[in-house]
Design an enzyme around this catalytic site. Sequence first.
Site, PDB file in Angstrom:
ATOM      1  N   LYS A   1      25.298  67.271  26.019  1.00 22.46           N
ATOM      2  CA  LYS A   1      24.597  68.547  26.664  1.00 22.46           C
ATOM      3  C   LYS A   1      23.713  68.016  27.740  1.00 22.46           C
ATOM      4  O   LYS A   1      23.632  68.721  28.734  1.00 22.46           O
ATOM      5  CB  LYS A   1      24.075  69.206  25.339  1.00 22.46           C
TER       6      LYS A   1
ATOM      7  N   LYS B   1      40.799  66.204  23.849  1.00 18.47           N
ATOM      8  CA  LYS B   1      40.479  66.653  22.175  1.00 18.47           C
ATOM      9  C   LYS B   1      40.578  67.974  21.947  1.00 18.47           C
ATOM     10  O   LYS B   1      39.904  68.839  22.804  1.00 18.47           O
ATOM     11  CB  LYS B   1      39.132  65.857  21.952  1.00 18.47           C
TER      12      LYS B   1
ATOM     13  N   LYS C   1      36.530  73.670  20.193  1.00 19.16           N
ATOM     14  CA  LYS C   1      36.272  75.069  20.613  1.00 19.16           C
ATOM     15  C   LYS C   1      35.564  74.813  22.002  1.00 19.16           C
ATOM     16  O   LYS C   1      35.697  75.841  22.942  1.00 19.16           O
ATOM     17  CB  LYS C   1      35.322  75.583  19.784  1.00 19.16           C
TER      18      LYS C   1
END
Length: 324
Positions: free
Chosen positions: A111, A190, A193
């Site tokens: 992040k 991978k 979401k």
Amino acid sequence: MMRVLSGIQPTGRFHWGNYFGAIRQYIDLQDGNEAYYFIANLHALTTIRDRGVLWQNTIDAALDLLALGLDPERATLFVQSDVPEVSELTWLLMTGTSLGLLERCHAFKEKKAKGLTADAGLFTYPVLMAADILAYGSHLVPVGEDQVQHIEVCRDLAGSFNHAFGEVFVLPKAKVLESAARVPGTDGEKMSKSYNNTIEIFEDPKSVRKKVMRIVTDSRPMEEPKVPETDHLFQLYSLFAAPAERLAMAALYRAGGFGYGQVKKALADAAEGYFAEARAKRLELAAHPEKVREILGDGAQRARARAQQTLQRAQEACGVKAES
Ligand code: TYM
């Protein structure tokens, strides 16, 4: 007897990666073990900021897990926030957790690398996860590969608490399935979401077929022989196919002379049959929301009883509570 525990975030409907990497293991391990599985709503609060959505996702998560075969007679299913002892334990662990350790954890690192601001919840996420695991004295934690680092952090924190205050916590081990450690998404990365490349377990079969047909493949000519093991379309097909079908498909890859469209069709067909029974069961369960609430209530009670014991031992060990 082994104690098994795992958690899953209700951040949206579960996808194939969740199923093959984790949920399938939950179901296998509920036999012959003392198993605890929970819906990690406190973790999901680091990304979902809408009460209606979080609540609905939590109920959907319970329905999905039950429909897929999680059996409340054999395993304890509960919602994370129904066990407040875990949050208290998180604080005890937080003291003594080095910042450097948390800075190295990938959810936070990713992040930050994207230039997004992370809150304290995301930063301390692995400590809550450690408390989740330690509260139930878990020996084994079935997960996908992306959670292994967090379980290492848990072992670290448990080890240093034990070192400072005596043997309170059991050191857990991760259990990752080699065949589904990192299930690829429609783009070959991978399945996740946050990468927008998922196919959901209970998605409408037509929509699944559409997404499968759009799975990214290379543009090598049909005649050219291909290596099945490194191809993400083959990897996905393997999850659904019976061993003989898998072998036959692998042979087709090695021989060449086939089109990816053919593999996609086989994958869509296999996936549709695979979850048909669970889909029917889910409809049945959804008609009885009171039953689901009862299952979660019972589960919380059982989980709390164990977490209370662990918390008390930890509190006594570090001197915030008199020894009993
Ligand atoms: P979460 O909710 O992101 O994922 C739930 C489980 O699904 C696995 N998984 C995958 N496995 C293989 N391939 C993929 N593409 C894939 N995507 C997801 C994850 O590895 C995970 O096992 N922090 C945890 C939730 C948690 C937890 C815990 C887990 C909270 N407390 C205590 C174990 C023990 C998480 O975010 O998982």
